[in-house]
Every structure is written in structure tokens, then in C-alpha cells.
Design a protein around this motif. Structure first.
Motif, PDB file in Angstrom:
ATOM      1  N   ASP A 151       0.654  -1.096   0.053  1.00 16.15           N
ATOM      2  CA  ASP A 151       0.026   0.098   0.071  1.00 16.15           C
ATOM      3  C   ASP A 151       1.074   1.321   0.001  1.00 16.15           C
ATOM      4  O   ASP A 151       0.307   2.413  -0.636  1.00 16.15           O
ATOM      5  CB  ASP A 151      -0.981   0.004   1.073  1.00 16.15           C
ATOM      6  N   SER A 170      -9.084  -9.628  -9.244  1.00 16.97           N
ATOM      7  CA  SER A 170      -8.835  -9.971  -8.068  1.00 16.97           C
ATOM      8  C   SER A 170      -7.706  -8.760  -7.462  1.00 16.97           C
ATOM      9  O   SER A 170      -7.345  -8.817  -6.235  1.00 16.97           O
ATOM     10  CB  SER A 170      -7.364 -11.088  -8.135  1.00 16.97           C
ATOM     11  N   ARG A 171      -7.867  -7.679  -8.520  1.00 17.50           N
ATOM     12  CA  ARG A 171      -7.062  -6.437  -7.922  1.00 17.50           C
ATOM     13  C   ARG A 171      -7.851  -5.291  -8.228  1.00 17.50           C
ATOM     14  O   ARG A 171      -7.367  -3.939  -8.469  1.00 17.50           O
ATOM     15  CB  ARG A 171      -5.751  -5.993  -8.554  1.00 17.50           C
ATOM     16  N   VAL A 172      -9.210  -5.354  -7.959  1.00 20.15           N
ATOM     17  CA  VAL A 172     -10.238  -4.237  -8.101  1.00 20.15           C
ATOM     18  C   VAL A 172      -9.738  -3.164  -7.380  1.00 20.15           C
ATOM     19  O   VAL A 172      -9.921  -1.959  -7.453  1.00 20.15           O
ATOM     20  CB  VAL A 172     -11.556  -4.791  -7.679  1.00 20.15           C
ATOM     21  N   HIS A 173      -9.169  -3.390  -5.833  1.00 25.35           N
ATOM     22  CA  HIS A 173      -8.850  -2.532  -5.074  1.00 25.35           C
ATOM     23  C   HIS A 173      -7.781  -1.615  -5.392  1.00 25.35           C
ATOM     24  O   HIS A 173      -7.523  -0.284  -4.986  1.00 25.35           O
ATOM     25  CB  HIS A 173      -8.296  -3.167  -3.739  1.00 25.35           C
ATOM     26  N   LEU A 174      -7.054  -2.008  -6.454  1.00 24.55           N
ATOM     27  CA  LEU A 174      -5.776  -1.270  -7.052  1.00 24.55           C
ATOM     28  C   LEU A 174      -6.265  -0.515  -7.985  1.00 24.55           C
ATOM     29  O   LEU A 174      -5.528   0.338  -8.817  1.00 24.55           O
ATOM     30  CB  LEU A 174      -4.643  -2.201  -7.222  1.00 24.55           C
ATOM     31  N   LYS A 214      -5.409   3.437  -8.590  1.00 30.60           N
ATOM     32  CA  LYS A 214      -4.054   3.555  -8.679  1.00 30.60           C
ATOM     33  C   LYS A 214      -3.734   3.436 -10.270  1.00 30.60           C
ATOM     34  O   LYS A 214      -3.094   4.206 -10.766  1.00 30.60           O
ATOM     35  CB  LYS A 214      -3.189   2.851  -7.843  1.00 30.60           C
ATOM     36  N   LEU A 227     -16.652  -2.433 -13.959  1.00 31.53           N
ATOM     37  CA  LEU A 227     -15.823  -3.697 -13.342  1.00 31.53           C
ATOM     38  C   LEU A 227     -15.275  -4.510 -14.386  1.00 31.53           C
ATOM     39  O   LEU A 227     -15.793  -4.406 -15.479  1.00 31.53           O
ATOM     40  CB  LEU A 227     -16.788  -4.539 -12.515  1.00 31.53           C
TER      41      LEU A 227
END
Length: 222
Positions: free
Chosen positions: A114, A151-155, A158, A191
Motif C-alpha cells: 500500500d 483480483s485487484r479491483v482495490h488497485l 491507482k 468492473l
């Protein structure tokens, strides 16, 4: 061989051994040495399109079937980040005489933690670009945008910001291209399309690479 010569020989062996051990501590050392071994057996022909980056290129093992009109030299290795490409530039970038360099890297930089900021990744890309341009003054350089994945939606925020800044940076440089695969990999809800990924929800299947083929092909030099 006298005693002095024997001692010098043993010292040289110790230095070589220590150097190898130090190098092997770097990530992806073995993968890069495999490329060097391939080159020693048959050095790649000039005027190919050189692919650099991480697993999205590495796993594209049938890329020549997607682009039969182009000769591709794939020197990507899975899991790599921008500092890895910089570190190994003398092994995977500088030895060749490509007609074009295409880079796909940056995703794993953010996935490492992070604390990795967009500015940090942008600075890393700047360095890689300048080092590439230093070696290849007139060779076209293209960057494939960081892709979204389930698997990397949170990124994804960025990725979007970094893609935007890299595109803006490349617009100031000659003989460059920014290849946007990001937007075509999304559903209407914003998404990632799950059907274009394999079970790990990170790497693409043939449907995903078909999207890349359609977007990339107009940018490839013949």
C-alpha cells in the motif's frame, strides 16, 4: 604453479563465488539467466518487436499466432516490476537491435504494498523510459496500459491514475505510443469482465488476449 599463484587463483574463485551468490539474491535472477542461455545458443535476429514486462506478456506463449505478420522477441518474466526491468536492462533490453520496444509493467509495483504511490511508479517508469531511449535513440517505444483484473479491483484507482500520467508523459516524447487496453476490459458497470480471466482472476484467457490483439495490432511496426 607456485604458492602465490595458487593463492591468487583461490582468491579469484572466492570473489566469483561471492558475486554469483550476491546476484542470485536478486529476484528473477534464474529467469534472466535462462534468457541469456537462450541467447548464447542462438542469438535473436535484429528488427524484431521486443516485449518487456510481467506475466501478461510472459503467459502469452502463442503470441506469434496472434500476430503472424510480426516477429516478436519476448523477454518478459512473470511477477516483475519496473525496478526489475531497470536492474536487468543489460540482459533483457540492451543486447538486442529491435525495431520497436513494447513495455507492459507496473501492476506488480502497486501490488507489492500500500505504500507504493502513483508518483513512485511514475518515477520508475520515467527512469526505465529514459534508459531505454538512451540505448535506442530512434527506436519507437510503446507502453501497454496496466489492465484491470477482478483480483485487484482495490488497485484500479491507482492503475487509472498511473495510466493517465504515463500517457501524458509519453505524449511529450517522440516516437512513442500509449496502448490503452484498460477501458476495453471493463463491463458497463466499470468492473473487469470476469469471463476474460482464468481461475486466479488475475491472468487472462484467450478471450482477454483477443481483446489485446485487436487493440495492439495497429500500433505494431511491420
Amino acid at each position: 604453479m607456485n604458492t602465490k599463484m595458487i593463492l591468487q587463483f583461490l582468491l579469484a574463485l572466492l570473489i566469483c563465488s561471492a558475486t554469483v551468490q550476491a546476484q542470485e539474491k536478486f529476484p528473477f535472477w534464474k529467469e534472466v539467466q535462462a534468457f541469456r542461455a537462450q541467447d548464447s545458443l542462438q542469438f535473436p535476429e535484429p528488427n524484431q518487436i521486443l516485449l518487456l514486462g510481467s506475466s501478461s506478456f510472459t503467459r502469452w506463449t502463442d503470441i506469434n499466432e496472434y500476430f503472424p505478420k510480426h516477429k516478436m522477441l519476448n523477454r518478459a518474466f512473470g511477477g516483475s516490476s519496473l525496478p526489475d526491468l531497470i536492474r536487468y536492462r543489460y540482459d533483457i533490453l540492451y543486447p538486442y537491435e529491435p525495431k520497436q520496444v513494447i513495455i507492459y509493467c507496473g501492476e506488480n509495483d502497486f501490488a507489492a504494498g500500500d505504500t507504493v504511490s502513483v508518483q513512485t511508479v511514475l518515477n520508475r517508469f520515467h527512469l526505465l523510459f529514459e534508459l531505454t531511449r538512451f540505448r535506442y535513440r530512434n527506436t519507437p517505444i510503446a507502453y501497454v496500459s496496466m489492465k484491470p483484473s477482478p483480483s485487484r479491483v482495490h488497485l484500479m484507482p491507482k492503475y487509472m491514475e498511473a495510466n493517465k500520467l504515463i500517457k501524458k508523459y509519453l505524449a511529450t516524447k517522440k516516437k512513442t505510443a500509449f496502448i490503452d487496453v484498460y477501458s476495453k476490459m471493463l463491463n458497463a458497470d466499470g468492473l473487469p469482465k470476469p469471463e476474460i480471466f482464468v481461475e486466479d482472476r488475475l491472468h487472462m484467457n484467450a478471450k482477454g488476449y483477443a481483446i489485446w490483439k485487436k487493440i495492439m495490432e495497429p500500433y505494431l511496426l511491420k
